[in-house]
Design a protein around this motif. Sequence first.
Motif, PDB file in Angstrom:
ATOM      1  N   ARG A 112      16.010 -25.315 -40.765  1.00 49.19           N
ATOM      2  CA  ARG A 112      16.867 -24.331 -40.088  1.00 49.19           C
ATOM      3  C   ARG A 112      15.980 -23.345 -39.333  1.00 49.19           C
ATOM      4  O   ARG A 112      14.959 -22.898 -39.839  1.00 49.19           O
ATOM      5  CB  ARG A 112      17.684 -23.595 -41.153  1.00 49.19           C
ATOM      6  CG  ARG A 112      18.757 -22.703 -40.618  1.00 49.19           C
ATOM      7  CD  ARG A 112      19.622 -22.148 -41.757  1.00 49.19           C
ATOM      8  NE  ARG A 112      18.969 -21.063 -42.482  1.00 49.19           N
ATOM      9  CZ  ARG A 112      19.008 -19.787 -42.113  1.00 49.19           C
ATOM     10  NH1 ARG A 112      19.661 -19.427 -41.024  1.00 49.19           N
ATOM     11  NH2 ARG A 112      18.411 -18.858 -42.827  1.00 49.19           N
ATOM     12  N   GLU A 113      16.378 -23.018 -38.110  1.00 52.52           N
ATOM     13  CA  GLU A 113      15.642 -22.029 -37.320  1.00 52.52           C
ATOM     14  C   GLU A 113      16.381 -20.701 -37.343  1.00 52.52           C
ATOM     15  O   GLU A 113      17.609 -20.664 -37.271  1.00 52.52           O
ATOM     16  CB  GLU A 113      15.494 -22.502 -35.866  1.00 52.52           C
ATOM     17  CG  GLU A 113      14.511 -23.623 -35.693  1.00 52.52           C
ATOM     18  CD  GLU A 113      14.275 -23.946 -34.220  1.00 52.52           C
ATOM     19  OE1 GLU A 113      15.195 -23.743 -33.398  1.00 52.52           O
ATOM     20  OE2 GLU A 113      13.174 -24.394 -33.913  1.00 52.52           O
ATOM     21  N   TYR A 114      15.616 -19.618 -37.440  1.00 54.82           N
ATOM     22  CA  TYR A 114      16.187 -18.276 -37.447  1.00 54.82           C
ATOM     23  C   TYR A 114      15.094 -17.281 -37.076  1.00 54.82           C
ATOM     24  O   TYR A 114      13.906 -17.589 -37.158  1.00 54.82           O
ATOM     25  CB  TYR A 114      16.770 -17.935 -38.825  1.00 54.82           C
ATOM     26  CG  TYR A 114      15.730 -17.923 -39.914  1.00 54.82           C
ATOM     27  CD1 TYR A 114      15.139 -16.731 -40.330  1.00 54.82           C
ATOM     28  CD2 TYR A 114      15.313 -19.108 -40.509  1.00 54.82           C
ATOM     29  CE1 TYR A 114      14.167 -16.719 -41.317  1.00 54.82           C
ATOM     30  CE2 TYR A 114      14.338 -19.106 -41.492  1.00 54.82           C
ATOM     31  CZ  TYR A 114      13.771 -17.911 -41.899  1.00 54.82           C
ATOM     32  OH  TYR A 114      12.797 -17.911 -42.865  1.00 54.82           O
ATOM     33  N   TYR A 115      15.502 -16.090 -36.668  1.00 56.07           N
ATOM     34  CA  TYR A 115      14.534 -15.040 -36.372  1.00 56.07           C
ATOM     35  C   TYR A 115      14.329 -14.175 -37.605  1.00 56.07           C
ATOM     36  O   TYR A 115      15.278 -13.893 -38.344  1.00 56.07           O
ATOM     37  CB  TYR A 115      15.007 -14.171 -35.190  1.00 56.07           C
ATOM     38  CG  TYR A 115      14.721 -14.830 -33.870  1.00 56.07           C
ATOM     39  CD1 TYR A 115      13.495 -14.649 -33.242  1.00 56.07           C
ATOM     40  CD2 TYR A 115      15.657 -15.667 -33.273  1.00 56.07           C
ATOM     41  CE1 TYR A 115      13.214 -15.267 -32.041  1.00 56.07           C
ATOM     42  CE2 TYR A 115      15.382 -16.295 -32.071  1.00 56.07           C
ATOM     43  CZ  TYR A 115      14.165 -16.091 -31.466  1.00 56.07           C
ATOM     44  OH  TYR A 115      13.880 -16.723 -30.280  1.00 56.07           O
ATOM     45  N   GLY A 116      13.087 -13.773 -37.791  1.00 49.78           N
ATOM     46  CA  GLY A 116      12.757 -12.928 -38.923  1.00 49.78           C
ATOM     47  C   GLY A 116      11.374 -12.322 -38.740  1.00 49.78           C
ATOM     48  O   GLY A 116      10.701 -12.562 -37.732  1.00 49.78           O
ATOM     49  N   VAL A 117      10.952 -11.580 -39.742  1.00 51.27           N
ATOM     50  CA  VAL A 117       9.662 -10.901 -39.687  1.00 51.27           C
ATOM     51  C   VAL A 117       8.541 -11.860 -40.064  1.00 51.27           C
ATOM     52  O   VAL A 117       8.588 -12.500 -41.111  1.00 51.27           O
ATOM     53  CB  VAL A 117       9.632  -9.686 -40.641  1.00 51.27           C
ATOM     54  CG1 VAL A 117       8.268  -9.018 -40.616  1.00 51.27           C
ATOM     55  CG2 VAL A 117      10.722  -8.698 -40.267  1.00 51.27           C
ATOM     56  N   MET A 118       7.556 -11.948 -39.188  1.00 58.20           N
ATOM     57  CA  MET A 118       6.327 -12.686 -39.471  1.00 58.20           C
ATOM     58  C   MET A 118       5.345 -11.646 -40.003  1.00 58.20           C
ATOM     59  O   MET A 118       5.115 -10.626 -39.350  1.00 58.20           O
ATOM     60  CB  MET A 118       5.785 -13.318 -38.182  1.00 58.20           C
ATOM     61  CG  MET A 118       4.607 -14.234 -38.382  1.00 58.20           C
ATOM     62  SD  MET A 118       5.001 -15.767 -39.229  1.00 58.20           S
ATOM     63  CE  MET A 118       6.085 -16.570 -38.060  1.00 58.20           C
ATOM     64  N   ARG A 119       4.808 -11.894 -41.187  1.00 56.76           N
ATOM     65  CA  ARG A 119       3.863 -10.930 -41.768  1.00 56.76           C
ATOM     66  C   ARG A 119       2.741 -10.639 -40.790  1.00 56.76           C
ATOM     67  O   ARG A 119       2.013 -11.527 -40.375  1.00 56.76           O
ATOM     68  CB  ARG A 119       3.242 -11.493 -43.032  1.00 56.76           C
ATOM     69  CG  ARG A 119       4.091 -11.383 -44.220  1.00 56.76           C
ATOM     70  CD  ARG A 119       3.344 -11.894 -45.451  1.00 56.76           C
ATOM     71  NE  ARG A 119       4.290 -12.480 -46.359  1.00 56.76           N
ATOM     72  CZ  ARG A 119       5.142 -11.786 -47.091  1.00 56.76           C
ATOM     73  NH1 ARG A 119       5.139 -10.478 -47.031  1.00 56.76           N
ATOM     74  NH2 ARG A 119       5.992 -12.385 -47.876  1.00 56.76           N
ATOM     75  N   THR A 120       2.625  -9.376 -40.431  1.00 55.40           N
ATOM     76  CA  THR A 120       1.656  -8.927 -39.443  1.00 55.40           C
ATOM     77  C   THR A 120       1.133  -7.566 -39.871  1.00 55.40           C
ATOM     78  O   THR A 120       1.903  -6.747 -40.368  1.00 55.40           O
ATOM     79  CB  THR A 120       2.345  -8.794 -38.056  1.00 55.40           C
ATOM     80  OG1 THR A 120       3.011 -10.022 -37.749  1.00 55.40           O
ATOM     81  CG2 THR A 120       1.359  -8.460 -36.961  1.00 55.40           C
ATOM     82  N   THR A 121      -0.162  -7.334 -39.677  1.00 57.43           N
ATOM     83  CA  THR A 121      -0.762  -6.040 -40.024  1.00 57.43           C
ATOM     84  C   THR A 121      -1.625  -5.551 -38.872  1.00 57.43           C
ATOM     85  O   THR A 121      -2.353  -6.330 -38.259  1.00 57.43           O
ATOM     86  CB  THR A 121      -1.643  -6.163 -41.287  1.00 57.43           C
ATOM     87  OG1 THR A 121      -0.840  -6.665 -42.361  1.00 57.43           O
ATOM     88  CG2 THR A 121      -2.245  -4.822 -41.682  1.00 57.43           C
TER      89      THR A 121
END
Length: 155
Positions: A112-121
């Motif tokens: 399933r494809e969806y938008y969300g937060v990609m862990r980024t610092t």
Amino acid sequence: MIEIEKEAPDFCLKDDSGKKACLKDFRGKWVVLYFYPKDNTPGCTKEAEEFTRKMEEFKKLNAEIIGISPDTVESHKKFKEKKNIKIRLLSDPDHKVIEKYGAWKLKKRFGREYYGVMRTTYLINPEGKVAYAWKNVKVKGHAEKVLETLKKLNK
């Protein structure tokens, strides 16, 4: 697109106590700005706990740790109380800041494809410029990597 050695985009969001916090408020300090998907999930809990454990070391280097997710102020408050998290958490329910910093991405899970937060610092220097960035972060040992980078840049 966030670029190294360029001004970090300013923002103002509510923290876990409901008070407004703006990036510009932290001028004169290093800022560890990390984006994470969701309170009370295993990876996000581990990441917040690792930053909490290292918080005193970051403070000695004049650094503030700030976590941002789409969760509500109330969710952040409960998460901090339940897991004894000491770092500041900011709420970005409309993901405007998350998008501005390039951490809102198309993800795939179970086909399933969806938008969300990609862990980024991002590590932001005391003048408000981006000094370092980590994309698609792996949680284990990440806080230590950020601390080591800060130590090198602080010399």
